[in-house]
Design a protein around this motif. Structure first.
Motif, PDB file in Angstrom:
ATOM      1  N   GLY A  88       0.828  -1.209   0.000  1.00 24.91           N
ATOM      2  CA  GLY A  88       0.000   0.000   0.000  1.00 24.91           C
ATOM      3  C   GLY A  88       0.859   1.254   0.000  1.00 24.91           C
ATOM      4  N   THR A  89       1.890   1.260   0.833  1.00 23.07           N
ATOM      5  CA  THR A  89       2.780   2.417   0.902  1.00 23.07           C
ATOM      6  C   THR A  89       3.474   2.635  -0.439  1.00 23.07           C
ATOM      7  OG1 THR A  89       3.142   2.051   3.262  1.00 23.07           O
ATOM      8  CG2 THR A  89       4.779   3.394   2.112  1.00 23.07           C
ATOM      9  N   LEU A  90       4.047   1.571  -0.981  1.00 21.45           N
ATOM     10  CA  LEU A  90       4.768   1.706  -2.255  1.00 21.45           C
ATOM     11  C   LEU A  90       3.817   2.157  -3.373  1.00 21.45           C
ATOM     12  CD1 LEU A  90       7.128  -1.411  -2.078  1.00 21.45           C
ATOM     13  CD2 LEU A  90       7.701   0.992  -1.627  1.00 21.45           C
ATOM     14  N   ASN A  91       2.622   1.577  -3.384  1.00 18.49           N
ATOM     15  CA  ASN A  91       1.654   1.919  -4.417  1.00 18.49           C
ATOM     16  C   ASN A  91       1.219   3.377  -4.310  1.00 18.49           C
ATOM     17  OD1 ASN A  91       0.052   0.876  -6.661  1.00 18.49           O
ATOM     18  ND2 ASN A  91      -1.706   1.350  -5.339  1.00 18.49           N
ATOM     19  N   ARG A  92       1.056   3.843  -3.070  1.00 23.45           N
ATOM     20  CA  ARG A  92       0.545   5.202  -2.859  1.00 23.45           C
ATOM     21  C   ARG A  92       1.622   6.288  -3.024  1.00 23.45           C
ATOM     22  NH1 ARG A  92      -4.299   3.779   1.554  1.00 23.45           N
ATOM     23  NH2 ARG A  92      -5.459   2.652  -0.061  1.00 23.45           N
ATOM     24  N   THR A  93       2.861   5.858  -3.287  1.00 20.65           N
ATOM     25  CA  THR A  93       3.879   6.859  -3.668  1.00 20.65           C
ATOM     26  C   THR A  93       3.546   7.403  -5.054  1.00 20.65           C
ATOM     27  OG1 THR A  93       5.304   5.245  -4.772  1.00 20.65           O
ATOM     28  CG2 THR A  93       5.750   5.661  -2.423  1.00 20.65           C
ATOM     29  N   GLU A  94       2.786   6.605  -5.837  1.00 25.43           N
ATOM     30  CA  GLU A  94       2.392   6.950  -7.220  1.00 25.43           C
ATOM     31  C   GLU A  94       3.581   7.013  -8.180  1.00 25.43           C
ATOM     32  OE1 GLU A  94      -0.761   7.060  -7.972  1.00 25.43           O
ATOM     33  OE2 GLU A  94      -1.687   7.275  -5.990  1.00 25.43           O
ATOM     34  N   VAL A  95       4.759   6.598  -7.713  1.00 27.15           N
ATOM     35  CA  VAL A  95       5.930   6.638  -8.598  1.00 27.15           C
ATOM     36  C   VAL A  95       6.623   5.278  -8.752  1.00 27.15           C
ATOM     37  CG1 VAL A  95       6.439   9.107  -8.292  1.00 27.15           C
ATOM     38  CG2 VAL A  95       7.459   7.414  -6.720  1.00 27.15           C
ATOM     39  N   VAL A  96       6.410   4.391  -7.796  1.00 22.84           N
ATOM     40  CA  VAL A  96       7.093   3.087  -7.867  1.00 22.84           C
ATOM     41  C   VAL A  96       6.556   2.306  -9.067  1.00 22.84           C
ATOM     42  CG1 VAL A  96       7.393   0.851  -6.715  1.00 22.84           C
ATOM     43  CG2 VAL A  96       7.643   2.962  -5.406  1.00 22.84           C
ATOM     44  N   LEU A 351      10.923  12.956  -4.285  1.00 23.85           N
ATOM     45  CA  LEU A 351       9.886  13.455  -3.370  1.00 23.85           C
ATOM     46  C   LEU A 351       9.114  14.608  -4.011  1.00 23.85           C
ATOM     47  CD1 LEU A 351      11.459  13.425   0.231  1.00 23.85           C
ATOM     48  CD2 LEU A 351       9.388  12.215  -0.525  1.00 23.85           C
ATOM     49  N   SER A 352       9.844  15.479  -4.753  1.00 23.50           N
ATOM     50  CA  SER A 352       9.110  16.612  -5.333  1.00 23.50           C
ATOM     51  C   SER A 352       8.229  16.169  -6.500  1.00 23.50           C
ATOM     52  CB  SER A 352      10.054  17.760  -5.704  1.00 23.50           C
ATOM     53  OG  SER A 352      11.079  17.279  -6.523  1.00 23.50           O
ATOM     54  N   ILE A 353       8.611  15.106  -7.164  1.00 16.53           N
ATOM     55  CA  ILE A 353       7.717  14.528  -8.192  1.00 16.53           C
ATOM     56  C   ILE A 353       6.477  13.933  -7.515  1.00 16.53           C
ATOM     57  CG2 ILE A 353       7.502  12.742  -9.986  1.00 16.53           C
ATOM     58  CD1 ILE A 353      10.599  13.004 -10.390  1.00 16.53           C
ATOM     59  N   MET A 354       6.749  13.186  -6.431  1.00 16.66           N
ATOM     60  CA  MET A 354       5.663  12.532  -5.692  1.00 16.66           C
ATOM     61  C   MET A 354       4.632  13.526  -5.178  1.00 16.66           C
ATOM     62  SD  MET A 354       7.502   9.715  -3.220  1.00 16.66           S
ATOM     63  CE  MET A 354       6.118   9.732  -2.081  1.00 16.66           C
ATOM     64  N   LYS A 355       5.162  14.635  -4.680  1.00 22.69           N
ATOM     65  CA  LYS A 355       4.287  15.605  -4.004  1.00 22.69           C
ATOM     66  C   LYS A 355       3.120  16.053  -4.876  1.00 22.69           C
ATOM     67  CE  LYS A 355       7.196  17.431  -0.402  1.00 22.69           C
ATOM     68  NZ  LYS A 355       8.492  18.103  -0.282  1.00 22.69           N
ATOM     69  N   LYS A 356       3.355  16.075  -6.176  1.00 19.06           N
ATOM     70  CA  LYS A 356       2.292  16.521  -7.074  1.00 19.06           C
ATOM     71  C   LYS A 356       1.273  15.416  -7.356  1.00 19.06           C
ATOM     72  CE  LYS A 356       5.703  19.565  -9.011  1.00 19.06           C
ATOM     73  NZ  LYS A 356       6.988  19.240  -9.667  1.00 19.06           N
ATOM     74  N   TYR A 360      -2.353  10.753  -0.635  1.00 22.76           N
ATOM     75  CA  TYR A 360      -2.202  10.620   0.824  1.00 22.76           C
ATOM     76  C   TYR A 360      -1.000  11.473   1.197  1.00 22.76           C
ATOM     77  CZ  TYR A 360      -5.404   6.746   0.292  1.00 22.76           C
ATOM     78  OH  TYR A 360      -6.498   6.003  -0.004  1.00 22.76           O
ATOM     79  N   PRO A 361      -1.038  12.130   2.336  1.00 23.51           N
ATOM     80  CA  PRO A 361       0.024  13.076   2.653  1.00 23.51           C
ATOM     81  C   PRO A 361       1.399  12.422   2.849  1.00 23.51           C
ATOM     82  CG  PRO A 361      -1.439  12.773   4.535  1.00 23.51           C
ATOM     83  CD  PRO A 361      -2.077  12.080   3.377  1.00 23.51           C
ATOM     84  N   ILE A 362       2.416  13.135   2.389  1.00 24.10           N
ATOM     85  CA  ILE A 362       3.801  12.745   2.664  1.00 24.10           C
ATOM     86  C   ILE A 362       4.188  13.450   3.965  1.00 24.10           C
ATOM     87  CG2 ILE A 362       6.200  12.881   1.866  1.00 24.10           C
ATOM     88  CD1 ILE A 362       5.032  13.156  -0.997  1.00 24.10           C
ATOM     89  N   ILE A 363       4.658  12.692   4.924  1.00 18.69           N
ATOM     90  CA  ILE A 363       5.023  13.298   6.214  1.00 18.69           C
ATOM     91  C   ILE A 363       6.530  13.248   6.388  1.00 18.69           C
ATOM     92  CG2 ILE A 363       4.750  13.169   8.727  1.00 18.69           C
ATOM     93  CD1 ILE A 363       2.007  11.963   8.281  1.00 18.69           C
ATOM     94  N   SER A 381     -11.927  21.577   0.591  1.00 19.14           N
ATOM     95  CA  SER A 381     -13.064  22.498   0.566  1.00 19.14           C
ATOM     96  C   SER A 381     -12.925  23.525  -0.561  1.00 19.14           C
ATOM     97  CB  SER A 381     -13.240  23.179   1.935  1.00 19.14           C
ATOM     98  OG  SER A 381     -12.170  24.052   2.162  1.00 19.14           O
ATOM     99  N   ASN A 382     -11.694  23.749  -1.020  1.00 19.23           N
ATOM    100  CA  ASN A 382     -11.462  24.641  -2.172  1.00 19.23           C
ATOM    101  C   ASN A 382     -11.560  23.921  -3.512  1.00 19.23           C
ATOM    102  OD1 ASN A 382     -10.797  26.569  -0.324  1.00 19.23           O
ATOM    103  ND2 ASN A 382      -8.574  26.385  -0.602  1.00 19.23           N
ATOM    104  N   ASN A 383     -11.826  22.602  -3.443  1.00 19.52           N
ATOM    105  CA  ASN A 383     -11.781  21.778  -4.656  1.00 19.52           C
ATOM    106  C   ASN A 383     -10.449  21.915  -5.390  1.00 19.52           C
ATOM    107  OD1 ASN A 383     -14.299  20.519  -4.600  1.00 19.52           O
ATOM    108  ND2 ASN A 383     -15.275  22.426  -5.256  1.00 19.52           N
ATOM    109  N   LYS A 384      -9.425  22.192  -4.616  1.00 16.72           N
ATOM    110  CA  LYS A 384      -8.115  22.450  -5.184  1.00 16.72           C
ATOM    111  C   LYS A 384      -7.424  21.141  -5.567  1.00 16.72           C
ATOM    112  CE  LYS A 384      -4.080  25.183  -3.906  1.00 16.72           C
ATOM    113  NZ  LYS A 384      -3.388  25.731  -2.744  1.00 16.72           N
ATOM    114  N   ARG A 385      -7.665  20.145  -4.759  1.00  9.63           N
ATOM    115  CA  ARG A 385      -6.975  18.887  -4.989  1.00  9.63           C
ATOM    116  C   ARG A 385      -7.761  17.751  -4.341  1.00  9.63           C
ATOM    117  NH1 ARG A 385      -0.613  17.829  -3.667  1.00  9.63           N
ATOM    118  NH2 ARG A 385      -0.589  15.607  -4.133  1.00  9.63           N
ATOM    119  N   MET A 386      -7.694  16.563  -4.950  1.00  6.89           N
ATOM    120  CA  MET A 386      -8.391  15.402  -4.413  1.00  6.89           C
ATOM    121  C   MET A 386      -7.472  14.617  -3.476  1.00  6.89           C
ATOM    122  SD  MET A 386     -11.497  14.660  -5.038  1.00  6.89           S
ATOM    123  CE  MET A 386     -11.547  12.856  -4.946  1.00  6.89           C
ATOM    124  N   TRP A 387      -7.923  14.384  -2.298  1.00 10.08           N
ATOM    125  CA  TRP A 387      -7.191  13.528  -1.365  1.00 10.08           C
ATOM    126  C   TRP A 387      -8.081  12.341  -1.019  1.00 10.08           C
ATOM    127  CZ3 TRP A 387      -2.188  14.582  -0.009  1.00 10.08           C
ATOM    128  CH2 TRP A 387      -1.709  15.877  -0.252  1.00 10.08           C
TER     129      TRP A 387
END
Lengths: 436, 436
Positions: A88-96, A351-356, A360-363, A381-387
Motif C-alpha cells: 500500500g505504501t509503495l503503491n501510494r507513492t504513485e511513482v514506484v 519526493l518533489s515529483i511525488m508531491k504533485k 495521501y500526505p507525505i510526512i 473544501s477549495n476543490n483544489k486537490r483530491m485527497w
C-alpha cells in the motif's frame, strides 16, 4: 522513469541485504530506489535492535533514495497485513514502477496462481476452507489444505508446487502479489532467488549471516564477528548507537513490563485485541501468572496452532491495545500517509515529483501531523486537490507509530533520549551528497 | 462479648502502631481484637513495602486475633472508599462491637456532625456544594467550603472546629463514621488521640518514627535505626523477607512498567477509569511521554487540584484498568467476602462464631474462591441459609486482589516467588499458641 520499491526491515542491515539490493537494482536498472521499512517494532513481534532513525540512515548510505516507515499497525501483523501495509505504501507513492522481493522458489507464476485464488476467493475455495476450519485446523493450515485441494481439483498446480507457501519468503511473496491485486496496482513484481542464510537461522555463517545471528552476536558482544557480517556503515552505526545508549534493544528489556501488564488483564477482555482467539487468550493469561521471562511465557503458550511469531505479535497487540476492528479497517483502507524516515539528495527530487501526485500526505516532519490535515481540509473544501484520506484512521494510525516510538525509547539505557517524543523531535533525515 | 475492630495498613508495623493497639485495647477491654488491613497496595497509592502475608503475620504476633484483607478495590481509594471497604468488612464479620481509630482532634462529636451531613446530604448542603464546584474548586475543597458554610449557617459548628477535616486521620475518621451510618451498623466508634509522628513525616524520630520514615530508612539500608523504631518481631521479619528476596518493594521498582503502559494509552480512553477527570487524563498522558521516573511524572502532573496521593492512586487505577462504574458498584454494595490473611488460636474461636452469622463468605483458602460460591448457591436453592452476596461483584472484586498480588510478586528480587500465584498457594496463616 523506473522506480524500484523494496520492502525491508534491516534489523540490522547486513551483507545479505546489500547483495539483495544490488541484485534488485541490476534486475530493474531503476532511476530511483525506495524502501518501505518497519519502524521500531518488526514483523517477528519484537522491538528492532536499532531504532528506526538509525536503520533508515544506514539504508540511505547503502543505496536507498527514500526510506518510508511502514506504519506500526502493519509492521507487527502476519504476512497478509504486513503486505497490505508495505505494498500500500509503495503503491501510494504513485511513482514506484517495479518491486523486487526475495523468494525461495523464485517462481512468480506459481505465487501468482495462489495470490489469484486468495484475491478472488472463488466459491469452491471458500467452501473447502470452511470444511478445513471445521475439521479443527488453524487458519494458516486450513488455508493451505484448502488451496491444495482447490488447485488439484482444478488442475492449477501440483501439490508439490503449492507447498512453496510453507517457506517464509514465499508466504510473503504470495501476499505481496495479492496486495498488488487488492490495490489494483500497476507495479510490476519481480523475484530474486533467496541467497545466504534463512532469516530464522541463528548460527553465525560468516559474511552471509542472518540478521537473527547478528543480533545474537551483538547480545554476546562479539563485535569482531559482527564486523564480518555487516557493511562498515552498519558496523559504525552499531558502535555509535551503543555508545549513545540507544542500542541494542531486545525484547527481554521489555519483558517485565509486558508480563506485568498481562497480569492485570482478564481473559474475556483480551478477545477484542487483534488475533487473540481460539483459546490463545486463556493460554497467555495463565502463562503470564507463571513466568517472569518472556521466553518462558512463549514456551508455555506455544502449541501446535500457535507459532512463536504469532504469540509474539499477539503480546504486542495486547500490550498496545490494538483491537481487531482497527486492524480490519487498516487492512481494508490501507496506509493513510507516507511517512518519510529519510531521503538522499537524489531522493529529494523524487519526493518533489511525488508531491504533485500523491493522494495521501507525505510526512517528513511528524510534529506537523495535525497541520497537514488542516491543509488537506482546505484543499478539499477549495476543490483544489483530491485527497483519499480517511481522517479518523489517519490519526489512529499515526498515533500508534508515536506510541510505539515512545514505548521503545523508554528502554534506552541512556534515559536522556527517553524524556521526549523522539518522533516529534526527529524529522526525516536528509542525507546530502551523492551516495551512489 | 466485646470484639474490637481496627483498620490498619501496617506498612510496616512500628512502635506507634503497637502503642495505638495497646491504647485501644485498654479503652475497650475486648475479648477479641481483629484488624482489617490493606493488601499488597496501600492507600497512598503504592505497593506495600512488605507483602500482605508477612504484614499479617507480624500483626498476629503483635496481638491481633484475626487479620482480614481489605479488598484491593477499596485499599487504593480515597478516604470515602477506603472507609466503605474497611468498615464494611468489620461490620460484615457480624461480631465486631467497637472500633477505635486514631484522630488528631479526638473529637468524636464534631466528626459525627460532619459525618451526619455527608450521610444525610441535606438539600441546602447539596446546593452549597454545587456552587463551590461551579466556582472551580476541586471536589475535596468544594466539599470543605460547603460544609463550613452549611455548619455556620445552621450554627452546627464553628469554622475552627470544622477545619479538623483537613487533618488526614480526621478525614478518615469522618468517613469511618459516615460508613457506619451507611451500613446502618451497631458498631460503637471510639477515637484515640493520635500520638507520635504524622504519617507523612519522613524524618527519623527515634522510637516513634512514622512508617514513611521507616520505609526511607529501609531504602537507605539503615537497619540500626529501623531496629529502634519497630518491635523486634517486625525487625526480624524485615531481615527475613529481604533475605528471601521478597522485600523491600518500592513504587520505583514498578516505574518502568507503569510509565511504559501509560505511553500506550490515549487520553480519551483514560476517562473511564476511576478518578480520572478534570484534565487529569491529559496531564498524565503528557507527563508519561516526558519522564522515565515515577517521581518526575508525579512532579509534572501535580497541580493545585491534584494531590500527589490522588495522582498515585490514579496511576494504579489506570494500570489495573479499574473503571469508574466498578468502584461505584463496589462502594454501593460493599465488600462481598471476608478474606482472612491470618488468625491465632484465639482468632480461630472467633472465626467459628462468625461462620454461623455471616452473610458474606469467609475466605481462608483463596484457591477455593469458586467452590465457595457453589456452596452458597446450594444453600440458597435449599433455603438453608440466607446470603447477601452479589456473585458478579464477588468475582470481580476478588480477581482484583489476585491481580494485585500477581503484579506485586513479579517485582520480587527472588523470581522463584514470581512464578506462581501467591494468593493460590498461601492460604490464611494459622498461628498456633497463645500470643497475648
Amino acid at each position: 522513469m523506473k522506480v524500484l520499491g523494496i520492502i525491508v526491515e534491516y534489523n540490522p542491515f547486513h551483507n545479505g541485504h546489500f547483495y539483495h539490493l544490488e541484485q534488485a537494482k541490476k534486475l530493474i536498472n531503476p532511476d530511483f530506489t525506495v524502501a518501505v521499512m518497519s519502524g521500531n517494532f518488526v514483523q517477528r513481534g519484537e522491538p528492532a535492535i536499532l531504532n528506526k532513525f538509525s536503520r533508515a540512515e544506514i539504508a540511505l548510505k547503502m543505496g536507498i533514495d527514500i526510506v518510508f516507515e511502514l506504519p506500526f499497525l502493519y509492521s507487527i501483523q502476519d504476512a497478509g497485513g504486513f503486505a497490505l501495509g508495505s505494498i500500500g505504501t509503495l503503491n501510494r507513492t504513485e511513482v514506484v514502477t517495479d518491486i523486487v522481493f526475495g523468494s525461495e522458489s523464485s517462481d512468480v507464476e506459481t505465487l501468482n496462481v495462489i495470490a489469484d485464488i486468495l484475491h478472488n476467493q472463488p466459491e469452491e475455495y471458500q467452501k473447502l476452507l470452511k470444511i478445513k476450519l471445521k475439521e479443527g485446523y488453524s487458519f494458516p493450515n486450513a488455508r493451505k489444505y484448502a488451496l491444495i485441494d482447490y488447485c488439484i481439483k482444478n488442475s492449477l498446480l501440483s501439490e508439490e508446487k503449492i507447498l512453496i507457501i510453507e517457506k517464509s519468503n514465499d508466504i510473503l511473496g504470495v501476499e505481496y502479489l495479492r496486495a498488488l491485486k487488492e490495490y489494483n496496482s500497476k507495479i510490476i513484481p519481480h523475484t530474486i532467488k533467496r541467497q545466504g542464510a534463512d532469516y530464522n537461522e541463528d548460527k553465525f555463517k560468516g559474511k552471509f549471516s542472518s540478521a537473527t545471528a547478528i543480533r545474537k552476536l551483538w547480545n554476546e558482544k562479539k563485535y569482531d564477528l559482527i564486523k564480518d557480517a555487516v557493511p562498515d556503515i552498519t558496523f559504525q552505526k552499531i558502535l555509535e548507537e551503543e555508545k549513545n545508549g540507544r542500542a541494542p534493544i531486545f525484547l527481554e528489556d521489555m519483558e517485565i513490563s509486558f508480563i506485568s501488564h498481562l497480569r492485570t488483564l482478564d481473559r474475556d477482555k483480551l478477545k477484542k485485541y487483534y488475533g487473540i482467539k481460539e483459546g490463545l487468550e486463556q493460554r497467555i493469561i495463565e502463562a503470564a501468572k507463571h513466568n517472569y521471562t518472556i521466553k518462558g511465557l512463549f514456551e508455555d503458550v506455544k502449541a501446535k496452532r500457535f507459532t512463536y511469531t504469532r504469540i509474539k505479535r499477539s503480546i504486542l497487540n495486547i500490550y498496545f491495545g490494538i483491537e481487531e476492528k482497527l486492524i480490519t479497517e487498516a487492512n481494508k483502507k490501507g496506509p493513510q500517509y507516507l511517512r518519510v524516515l529519510g531521503f538522499t539528495e537524489k531522493g529529494r527530487k523524487l519526493l518533489s515529483i511525488m508531491k504533485k501526485k500523491v493522494k495521501y500526505p507525505i510526512i517528513t516532519t511528524p510534529s506537523n501531523y495535525i497541520s497537514i490535515i488542516k491543509k488537506i481540509e482546505r484543499d478539499t473544501s477549495n476543490n483544489k486537490r483530491m485527497w483519499n484520506i480517511d481522517k479518523k484512521l489517519y490519526f489512529e494510525m499515526i498515533k500508534y507509530d508515536f506510541k510505539a516510538t515512545n514505548v521503545y525509547s523508554l528502554y534506552y539505557k541512556n534515559k536522556e533520549y527517553s524524556t521526549f517524543e523522539n518522533d516529534m523531535k526527529f524529522g526525516a533525515l536528509y542525507l546530502k551528497g551523492d551516495n551512489t
